[in-house]
Design a protein around this motif. Structure first.
Motif, PDB file in Angstrom:
ATOM      1  N   LYS A  28      10.864  -3.970   0.593  1.00  0.00           N
ATOM      2  CA  LYS A  28       9.420  -4.054   0.838  1.00  0.00           C
ATOM      3  C   LYS A  28       8.647  -3.216  -0.182  1.00  0.00           C
ATOM      4  N   SER A  46       8.471  -4.915  -3.521  1.00  0.00           N
ATOM      5  CA  SER A  46       7.798  -6.210  -3.567  1.00  0.00           C
ATOM      6  C   SER A  46       6.320  -6.061  -3.912  1.00  0.00           C
ATOM      7  N   ASP A  47       5.738  -7.155  -4.280  1.00  0.00           N
ATOM      8  CA  ASP A  47       4.303  -7.176  -4.574  1.00  0.00           C
ATOM      9  C   ASP A  47       3.468  -7.027  -3.306  1.00  0.00           C
ATOM     10  N   GLN A  48       4.098  -7.185  -2.155  1.00  0.00           N
ATOM     11  CA  GLN A  48       3.372  -7.124  -0.887  1.00  0.00           C
ATOM     12  C   GLN A  48       3.159  -5.694  -0.389  1.00  0.00           C
ATOM     13  N   CYS A  49       3.778  -4.723  -1.038  1.00  0.00           N
ATOM     14  CA  CYS A  49       3.641  -3.334  -0.608  1.00  0.00           C
ATOM     15  C   CYS A  49       2.292  -2.794  -1.067  1.00  0.00           C
ATOM     16  N   ASP A  50       1.472  -2.441  -0.100  1.00  0.00           N
ATOM     17  CA  ASP A  50       0.188  -1.850  -0.459  1.00  0.00           C
ATOM     18  C   ASP A  50       0.247  -0.335  -0.273  1.00  0.00           C
TER      19      ASP A  50
END
Length: 69
Positions: A20, A23-27
């Motif tokens: 996670k 990934s690019d989805q980790c903010d």
């Protein structure tokens, strides 16, 4: 946070957290929570490894004592 049921479960969760985080989805808002959970899991794994090491050492000592009798 909940304690993992096993060393294997903790490693699996750590791998999931790492995926996670990579990934690019980790903010940035999730990063702190992921890091905190990863630290808890790493501590659990370290404690489990040290406990297992001590148990194995005890078994080896008992075996050594049995063989020397």
């Amino acid at each position: 946070m909940e304690t993992p049921e096993s060393y294997k479960a903790a490693i699996a969760e750590l791998e999931s957290i790492l995926a996670k985080m990579e990934s690019d989805q980790c903010d940035i808002d999730s990063l702190s929570a992921y890091t905190a959970r990863a630290l808890e899991l790493l501590k659990f794994c370290k404690d489990r490894l040290f406990k297992t090491d001590k148990e194995v050492e005890k078994c080896l000592e008992a075996l050594k004592d049995t063989l020397s009798e």
